[in-house]
Scaffold this active site. Structure first.
Site, PDB file in Angstrom:
ATOM      1  N   ASP A  66      -2.781   5.092   4.908  1.00  0.00           N
ATOM      2  CA  ASP A  66      -1.547   5.865   4.775  1.00  0.00           C
ATOM      3  C   ASP A  66      -0.421   4.923   5.178  1.00  0.00           C
ATOM      4  O   ASP A  66      -0.278   4.592   6.363  1.00  0.00           O
ATOM      5  CB  ASP A  66      -1.597   7.088   5.679  1.00  0.00           C
ATOM      6  N   ASN A  93       3.256  -0.369  -3.832  1.00  0.00           N
ATOM      7  CA  ASN A  93       3.346   0.515  -4.991  1.00  0.00           C
ATOM      8  C   ASN A  93       3.243   1.992  -4.620  1.00  0.00           C
ATOM      9  O   ASN A  93       3.848   2.834  -5.271  1.00  0.00           O
ATOM     10  CB  ASN A  93       2.227   0.147  -5.972  1.00  0.00           C
ATOM     11  N   TYR A 163      13.555  10.946  -4.224  1.00  0.00           N
ATOM     12  CA  TYR A 163      12.910   9.809  -4.881  1.00  0.00           C
ATOM     13  C   TYR A 163      13.946   8.763  -5.285  1.00  0.00           C
ATOM     14  O   TYR A 163      13.767   7.560  -5.026  1.00  0.00           O
ATOM     15  CB  TYR A 163      12.135  10.291  -6.100  1.00  0.00           C
ATOM     16  N   LYS A 167      14.193   4.862  -3.881  1.00  0.00           N
ATOM     17  CA  LYS A 167      14.028   3.681  -4.723  1.00  0.00           C
ATOM     18  C   LYS A 167      15.246   2.765  -4.650  1.00  0.00           C
ATOM     19  O   LYS A 167      15.123   1.542  -4.760  1.00  0.00           O
ATOM     20  CB  LYS A 167      13.722   4.094  -6.160  1.00  0.00           C
TER      21      LYS A 167
END
Length: 257
Positions: A66, A93, A163, A167
């Protein structure tokens, strides 16, 4: 000679999707690959990534990890070096998403995305650099980091506020590491995929989203995991020694339009 002959690589989130494609391609190119994920079975079904690598004669191991846990990340890299002797390539990733806008995002959802997509990448980068500075260079570099970002690190991610923000942070993290650690012969780049068709569940693969992506992408097909894997091979190889701090678009021309 294979492009990654004798290199040791870790790929997080490598049981499925883009990470799986990168891990399999790395093994084809001669690398020993550590598959770091919270589960071993691929969401697409079929054999595990490690089973595929070994069936083709490659070397690797699975490490349940994790990335939002520093102790897990520390153990991952410690065990990799104990098994293979060094670490050459760290591919970050693994990521999560919520498909929620600002008002629809709960504090718990926000925390989970940032814990994995930002703090997890920070942990993996930090621990990898700690290892890199302790080992001798091979060729021109002591080690390479490849962060999987997204086109949504540069443009808004409609309907997924956490998200997109995460990023954007990954893109800046990549630049910071590349500049701060160049003198130590550490290379750090990112890959920003556009629309890539994977087995990922949820809104990303609903018909309306796919239709929009096809209309929005100049290249006459959508992306496949192999497209991202090819870029990851290039950035992990000695061909890319003078490429650092880059956020490489793999998007069929989406951002150029």
């Amino acid at each position: 000679m294979p492009l990654l002959d004798k290199k040791i690589a870790i790929v997080t989130g490598a049981s499925s999707g883009l990470g799986r494609a990168i891990a399999l391609r790395y093994a084809e190119e001669g690398a020993a690959v550590v598959i770091a994920d919270i589960i071993e079975d691929p969401i697409e079904g079929g054999d595990t990534t490690l089973a595929c690598i070994r069936a083709a004669g490659g070397r690797g191991m699975f490490a349940k990890t994790d990335i939002s846990s520093w102790s897990d990340v520390d153990a991952l890299i410690t065990n990799t070096v104990a098994e293979f002797g060094r670490l050459d390539v760290m591919v970050n990733n693994a990521a999560v998403y919520t498909s929620t806008n600002l008002l629809g995002t709960s504090p718990e959802q926000w925390r989970r995305v940032i814990d994995v997509n930002v703090t997890g990448f920070f942990y993996c980068c930090k621990r990898a650099v700690m290892q890199f500075v302790e080992q001798e260079p091979v060729g021109e570099t002591r080690g390479r980091i490849i962060n999987i970002s997204s086109q949504h690190g540069m443009v808004a991610c409609p309907g997924d506020f956490p998200y997109g923000v995460s990023k954007g942070a990954v893109v800046q993290m990549t630049r910071q590491i590349a500049v701060d650690h160049a003198d130590e012969l550490i290379v750090c780049n990112a890959i920003a995929p556009g629309k890539i068709i994977t087995g990922k569940p949820g809104v990303a693969n609903n018909p309306d989203a796919l239709d929009y992506s096809r209309r929005r992408t100049p290249w006459p097909r959508l992306g496949e995991p192999r497209d991202v894997a090819g870029a990851a091979v290039f950035l992990a190889s000695d061909m890319a020694s003078y490429v650092t701090g880059v956020n490489l678009m793999v998007d069929g021309g989406w951002m150029a339009g």
